[in-house]
Design an enzyme around this catalytic site. Structure first.
Site, PDB file in Angstrom:
ATOM      1  N   GLU A 136       0.856  -1.191   0.000  1.00 57.35           N
ATOM      2  CA  GLU A 136       0.000   0.000   0.000  1.00 57.35           C
ATOM      3  C   GLU A 136       0.888   1.236   0.000  1.00 57.35           C
ATOM      4  O   GLU A 136       2.113   1.135   0.139  1.00 57.35           O
ATOM      5  CB  GLU A 136      -0.903  -0.006   1.235  1.00 57.35           C
ATOM      6  CG  GLU A 136      -1.920  -1.130   1.219  1.00 57.35           C
ATOM      7  CD  GLU A 136      -2.742  -1.172   2.498  1.00 57.35           C
ATOM      8  OE1 GLU A 136      -3.392  -0.180   2.813  1.00 57.35           O
ATOM      9  OE2 GLU A 136      -2.705  -2.207   3.180  1.00 57.35           O
TER      10      GLU A 136
ATOM     11  N   ARG B 226      -0.389   8.525   2.029  1.00 60.64           N
ATOM     12  CA  ARG B 226      -1.752   8.966   1.698  1.00 60.64           C
ATOM     13  C   ARG B 226      -1.984  10.448   1.932  1.00 60.64           C
ATOM     14  O   ARG B 226      -2.875  11.033   1.306  1.00 60.64           O
ATOM     15  CB  ARG B 226      -2.796   8.089   2.375  1.00 60.64           C
ATOM     16  CG  ARG B 226      -2.940   8.067   3.775  1.00 60.64           C
ATOM     17  CD  ARG B 226      -4.110   7.176   4.184  1.00 60.64           C
ATOM     18  NE  ARG B 226      -3.973   5.774   3.822  1.00 60.64           N
ATOM     19  CZ  ARG B 226      -4.369   4.772   4.610  1.00 60.64           C
ATOM     20  NH1 ARG B 226      -4.892   5.014   5.780  1.00 60.64           N
ATOM     21  NH2 ARG B 226      -4.247   3.537   4.221  1.00 60.64           N
TER      22      ARG B 226
ATOM     23  N   ARG C  15      -0.295   8.545   9.398  1.00 57.82           N
ATOM     24  CA  ARG C  15      -0.127   7.103   9.618  1.00 57.82           C
ATOM     25  C   ARG C  15       0.212   6.382   8.319  1.00 57.82           C
ATOM     26  O   ARG C  15      -0.430   6.599   7.280  1.00 57.82           O
ATOM     27  CB  ARG C  15      -1.416   6.516  10.194  1.00 57.82           C
ATOM     28  CG  ARG C  15      -1.398   5.008  10.299  1.00 57.82           C
ATOM     29  CD  ARG C  15      -2.645   4.493  10.963  1.00 57.82           C
ATOM     30  NE  ARG C  15      -3.829   4.697  10.172  1.00 57.82           N
ATOM     31  CZ  ARG C  15      -4.348   3.813   9.331  1.00 57.82           C
ATOM     32  NH1 ARG C  15      -3.761   2.633   9.143  1.00 57.82           N
ATOM     33  NH2 ARG C  15      -5.460   4.081   8.667  1.00 57.82           N
TER      34      ARG C  15
ATOM     35  N   HIS D 125     -10.812   9.539   7.441  1.00 51.17           N
ATOM     36  CA  HIS D 125     -10.600   8.094   7.569  1.00 51.17           C
ATOM     37  C   HIS D 125     -10.042   7.708   8.930  1.00 51.17           C
ATOM     38  O   HIS D 125     -10.437   6.691   9.512  1.00 51.17           O
ATOM     39  CB  HIS D 125      -9.624   7.675   6.464  1.00 51.17           C
ATOM     40  CG  HIS D 125      -9.273   6.229   6.437  1.00 51.17           C
ATOM     41  ND1 HIS D 125     -10.203   5.253   6.177  1.00 51.17           N
ATOM     42  CD2 HIS D 125      -8.090   5.572   6.619  1.00 51.17           C
ATOM     43  CE1 HIS D 125      -9.614   4.055   6.191  1.00 51.17           C
ATOM     44  NE2 HIS D 125      -8.333   4.227   6.477  1.00 51.17           N
TER      45      HIS D 125
HETATM   46  P1  FAD Z   1     -12.826   0.441  16.617  1.00 54.90           P
HETATM   47  O1  FAD Z   1     -12.573  -0.765  15.840  1.00 54.90           O
HETATM   48  O2  FAD Z   1     -13.455   1.583  15.909  1.00 54.90           O
HETATM   49  O3  FAD Z   1     -13.731   0.037  17.855  1.00 54.90           O
HETATM   50  C1  FAD Z   1     -14.284   1.039  18.689  1.00 54.90           C
HETATM   51  C2  FAD Z   1     -15.346   0.400  19.548  1.00 54.90           C
HETATM   52  O4  FAD Z   1     -15.750   1.311  20.571  1.00 54.90           O
HETATM   53  C3  FAD Z   1     -16.615   0.039  18.802  1.00 54.90           C
HETATM   54  O5  FAD Z   1     -17.032  -1.222  19.259  1.00 54.90           O
HETATM   55  C4  FAD Z   1     -17.612   1.123  19.234  1.00 54.90           C
HETATM   56  O6  FAD Z   1     -18.953   0.721  19.166  1.00 54.90           O
HETATM   57  C5  FAD Z   1     -17.156   1.330  20.655  1.00 54.90           C
HETATM   58  N1  FAD Z   1     -17.533   2.617  21.246  1.00 54.90           N
HETATM   59  C6  FAD Z   1     -17.230   3.860  20.801  1.00 54.90           C
HETATM   60  N2  FAD Z   1     -17.745   4.781  21.643  1.00 54.90           N
HETATM   61  C7  FAD Z   1     -18.374   4.109  22.637  1.00 54.90           C
HETATM   62  C8  FAD Z   1     -19.105   4.505  23.782  1.00 54.90           C
HETATM   63  N3  FAD Z   1     -19.337   5.795  24.083  1.00 54.90           N
HETATM   64  N4  FAD Z   1     -19.614   3.539  24.578  1.00 54.90           N
HETATM   65  C9  FAD Z   1     -19.436   2.228  24.294  1.00 54.90           C
HETATM   66  N5  FAD Z   1     -18.769   1.805  23.204  1.00 54.90           N
HETATM   67  C10 FAD Z   1     -18.242   2.735  22.390  1.00 54.90           C
HETATM   68  N6  FAD Z   1      -6.195  -0.019   9.549  1.00 54.90           N
HETATM   69  C11 FAD Z   1      -5.234  -0.907   9.220  1.00 54.90           C
HETATM   70  O7  FAD Z   1      -4.244  -1.049   9.937  1.00 54.90           O
HETATM   71  N7  FAD Z   1      -5.373  -1.664   8.101  1.00 54.90           N
HETATM   72  C12 FAD Z   1      -6.444  -1.554   7.275  1.00 54.90           C
HETATM   73  O8  FAD Z   1      -6.534  -2.269   6.299  1.00 54.90           O
HETATM   74  C13 FAD Z   1      -7.441  -0.618   7.599  1.00 54.90           C
HETATM   75  N8  FAD Z   1      -8.515  -0.438   6.786  1.00 54.90           N
HETATM   76  C14 FAD Z   1      -9.507   0.400   7.183  1.00 54.90           C
HETATM   77  C15 FAD Z   1     -10.660   0.518   6.395  1.00 54.90           C
HETATM   78  C16 FAD Z   1     -11.719   1.295   6.821  1.00 54.90           C
HETATM   79  C17 FAD Z   1     -12.965   1.414   5.974  1.00 54.90           C
HETATM   80  C18 FAD Z   1     -11.626   1.994   8.052  1.00 54.90           C
HETATM   81  C19 FAD Z   1     -12.769   2.835   8.528  1.00 54.90           C
HETATM   82  C20 FAD Z   1     -10.483   1.918   8.809  1.00 54.90           C
HETATM   83  C21 FAD Z   1      -9.412   1.130   8.385  1.00 54.90           C
HETATM   84  N9  FAD Z   1      -8.255   1.013   9.142  1.00 54.90           N
HETATM   85  C22 FAD Z   1      -7.286   0.128   8.780  1.00 54.90           C
HETATM   86  C23 FAD Z   1      -8.153   1.676  10.433  1.00 54.90           C
HETATM   87  C24 FAD Z   1      -8.464   0.644  11.515  1.00 54.90           C
HETATM   88  O9  FAD Z   1      -9.485  -0.207  11.070  1.00 54.90           O
HETATM   89  C25 FAD Z   1      -8.899   1.290  12.813  1.00 54.90           C
HETATM   90  O10 FAD Z   1      -8.044   2.341  13.146  1.00 54.90           O
HETATM   91  C26 FAD Z   1      -8.878   0.263  13.922  1.00 54.90           C
HETATM   92  O11 FAD Z   1      -9.653  -0.851  13.553  1.00 54.90           O
HETATM   93  C27 FAD Z   1      -9.411   0.873  15.203  1.00 54.90           C
HETATM   94  O12 FAD Z   1      -9.607  -0.143  16.140  1.00 54.90           O
HETATM   95  P2  FAD Z   1     -10.127   0.248  17.586  1.00 54.90           P
HETATM   96  O13 FAD Z   1     -10.321  -1.027  18.306  1.00 54.90           O
HETATM   97  O14 FAD Z   1      -9.236   1.266  18.162  1.00 54.90           O
HETATM   98  O15 FAD Z   1     -11.521   0.991  17.325  1.00 54.90           O
HETATM   99  C1  SIN Z   2      -6.926   0.578   2.935  1.00 54.02           C
HETATM  100  O1  SIN Z   2      -7.147  -0.622   2.756  1.00 54.02           O
HETATM  101  O2  SIN Z   2      -6.680   1.372   2.022  1.00 54.02           O
HETATM  102  C2  SIN Z   2      -6.956   1.106   4.334  1.00 54.02           C
HETATM  103  C3  SIN Z   2      -5.713   0.768   4.997  1.00 54.02           C
HETATM  104  C4  SIN Z   2      -5.506   1.588   6.216  1.00 54.02           C
HETATM  105  O3  SIN Z   2      -6.290   2.463   6.549  1.00 54.02           O
HETATM  106  O4  SIN Z   2      -4.482   1.351   6.852  1.00 54.02           O
END
Ligand code: FAD
Ligand code: SIN
Length: 530
Positions: free
Chosen positions: A116, A288, A384, A349
């Site tokens: 990527e 990016r 990032r 994002h």
């Molecule tokens: P999240 O997975 O967002 O989980 C947050 C949790 O907190 C959820 O369950 C939510 O419901 C809960 N929550 C929030 N507020 C509250 C509240 N007030 N009370 C109770 N619960 C709450 N990163 C990569 O490294 N590789 C990738 O390929 C990649 N692709 C991506 C594609 C997309 C479309 C997106 C949107 C992001 C992508 N990212 C990627 C970024 C990555 O997915 C996220 O940064 C990462 O998954 C965040 O994980 P997290 O556990 O911190 O938060």
């Molecule tokens: C993507 O698949 O382009 C998202 C990857 C990322 O947010 O790290």
């Protein structure tokens, strides 16, 4: 009142990984996970590209991944953190695989590594184009095997409990005693007292109407931590993904993974010109921040609403095999990637900043930890590197668990009052919440977007003040409900993004303010519209 040893707010990769580890290590202790939607809903669930890990030591090296991360972060990464995360990556990935995660293999039976933007070599481990979905599946499966974990879906954390709520004089040393949580099914408010609380509440994408994030991404954890006086940093570094599927409507935009450009897709403007080589020698595989700023520049020059991702030169069978979900979503939108260019536009994002933590995930508030997208570890600096987010969450969930296992705490015997909603009323209408949300999203899109200026940011401060006052009035008057609390949190987070943007005097990575551009650089290609 519920008493637990470990309270986890959020059920994405960060919260679930941590929960599995503490619950396995301490079978006699309890873990409560509160999550505000169904247990799978999270940014994690939508992750496409994968997890960046150094595995192929013949071609790749830790040093190369470190250098790519530092280059993307534009001088603002914490180098010790970068080194630690990258070197821990392979162990954390192996653990996930032992728990049952399936990643794609190549013809020789080893893990297939994608590439990527910003990576100098293929190192992204993935499960088709639905890597996050696979992680949620595996982690939830593990969680449900553990009898000492309780998952509470549709439970919304309202506020952290600190000395502010107790009958204890506030001092400089603030501690966390758990959280007040709204049961969204009944409207009841629970007091959850915990020895240790983990914020794993994810990102802030919904502050912008146009985002790749699902509706849960409203910055609740960051706002709660801010109100609890935790240190919050680097909020100006909102990352815009270059290629979200163009849609006239606001709302969640479907992502076209960077891995598609990794496979060879190119960006064109509507005249068919492949413009990325004009901006960076890495062309479509520049980091990016650069690709998003370049697209923004093209759009401002032409007045167009979107550019195009051209996949027509790729082998369609390889495309379908790697990206079945993207292929299908395009078809649903009447785009045949074999023949048609995909209309794309940058969308909010990811947040590179957040709640400041040390390498053990400790925040500046005692017994409060943060992990994943809501935290600011120093890994990402000003931008990032793709697929470093899942990696960061996996590594920090482990570090926090290790630290807590080595430093047990005694339960605190403090009297915690119930949530006080005296004087509030059940809302008769939600129109004011909706109106203010729409205003906030428009303000962030128009004044606090990819390219900022002091003039727009100063106006944003004034507009946000009006929204803040209206929302605080509603909050004092209404019984708490999810929509209102999310809006209030988003207003807090917007304040942090705008005020920290105004403090930044030097453009770095994903932060670009036209008033910070030195006169000598004003005629460079990316600035030619100023
Ligand atoms: P999240 O997975 O967002 O989980 C947050 C949790 O907190 C959820 O369950 C939510 O419901 C809960 N929550 C929030 N507020 C509250 C509240 N007030 N009370 C109770 N619960 C709450 N990163 C990569 O490294 N590789 C990738 O390929 C990649 N692709 C991506 C594609 C997309 C479309 C997106 C949107 C992001 C992508 N990212 C990627 C970024 C990555 O997915 C996220 O940064 C990462 O998954 C965040 O994980 P997290 O556990 O911190 O938060
Ligand atoms: C993507 O698949 O382009 C998202 C990857 C990322 O947010 O790290």
């Amino acid at each position: 009142m519920v008493n637990t040893n470990f309270l986890v707010i959020g059920s994405g990769v960060a919260g679930l990984t941590y929960a599995v580890k503490v619950a396995q290590r301490f079978p006699d202790k309890t873990v409560v996970i509160v999550t505000k939607a169904d247990e799978q809903e999270s940014n994690t669930k939508y992750a496409q590209g994968g997890v960046a890990v150094v595995l192929d030591l013949k071609e790749d090296s830790f040093e190369k991944h470190i250098q790519d991360t530092l280059l993307a972060g534009d001088g603002l990464c914490d180098e010790a953190v970068v080194e630690m995360v990258i070197k821990e990556g392979p162990k954390r990935l192996k653990e996930l695989m032992l728990w049952g995660a399936n990643f794609d293999l190549n013809d020789s039976g080893t893990l297939d590594l994608g590439i990527e933007g910003g990576h100098s070599i293929n190192r992204v481990v993935h499960h088709k184009d639905i890597t996050g979905f696979e992680l949620e599946r595996v982690l939830l499966q593990q969680v449900h095997k553990l009898s000492n974990v309780t998952v509470l879906p549709y439970h919304f954390a309202l506020d952290l409990i600190t000395e502010h709520h107790l009958d204890i004089p506030e001092s400089k040393n603030i501690s966390c005693y758990g959280a007040y949580v709204l049961d969204q099914n009944t409207g009841d408010i629970m007091t959850i007292k915990a020895d240790r609380t983990l914020l794993a509440s994810g990102g802030i994408g919904r502050l912008y109407g146009h985002t790749t994030n699902p509706t849960i991404a409203t910055g609740d954890g960051i706002a709660m931590a801010y109100r609890a006086k935790a240190e919050i940093k680097d909020m100006e570094f909102v990352q815009f993904h270059p290629t979200a599927l163009y849609d006239k409507k606001d709302g969640r935009s479907f992502l076209i993974s960077e891995a598609v450009r990794g496979l060879g897709a190119v960006l064109r403007n509507k005249n068919g010109h492949r413009f990325m080589p004009d901006y960076d020698k890495r062309a479509e595989l520049a980091s990016r921040d650069i690709v998003s700023q370049s697209i923004d520049n093209e759009l401002k020059k032409t007045g167009d609403t979107h550019v195009f991702l051209d996949c027509t030169l790729l082998d369609i069978d390889v495309f379908k095999n790697h990206f079945p979900n993207i292929y299908q979503e395009c078809l649903t939108n009447h785009i045949d990637v074999e023949k048609d260019w995909i209309p794309v536009v940058p969308a909010s994002h990811y947040l590179c900043g957040g709640i400041v933590v040390d390498k053990n995930g400790k925040t500046s508030v005692t017994n409060l930890f943060a992990c994943g997208e809501c935290s600011r570890t120093g890994l990402h600096g000003a931008n990032r590197l793709a697929s470093n987010s899942l990696l960061e969450a996996l590594v920090y969930a482990h570090n926090i668990f290790e630290y807590q296992a080595a430093h047990p705490v005694e339960p605190v015997h403090a009297f915690i009052p119930e949530w006080d909603d005296v004087g509030t009323r059940t809302p008769k209408e939600y129109v004011q919440i909706h109106h203010n949300l729409t205003q906030l999203q428009a303000l962030m899109r128009d004044y606090v977007g990819i390219v900022r200026s002091n003039n727009r940011l100063t106006k944003a401060v004034r507009h946000l003040d009006l929204i803040y006052n209206e929302v605080e009035e509603l909050y004092k008057d209404m019984k708490v409900n999810t929509a209102l609390c999310e809006l209030r949190n988003m207003v807090n987070v917007a304040h942090l993004i705008i005020s920290q943007s105004l403090e930044r005097r030097l453009n770095k990575g994903g932060y670009y303010n036209v008033d910070n551009v030195p006169a000598a650089e004003k005629d460079s290609v990316i600035n030619d519209w100023i």
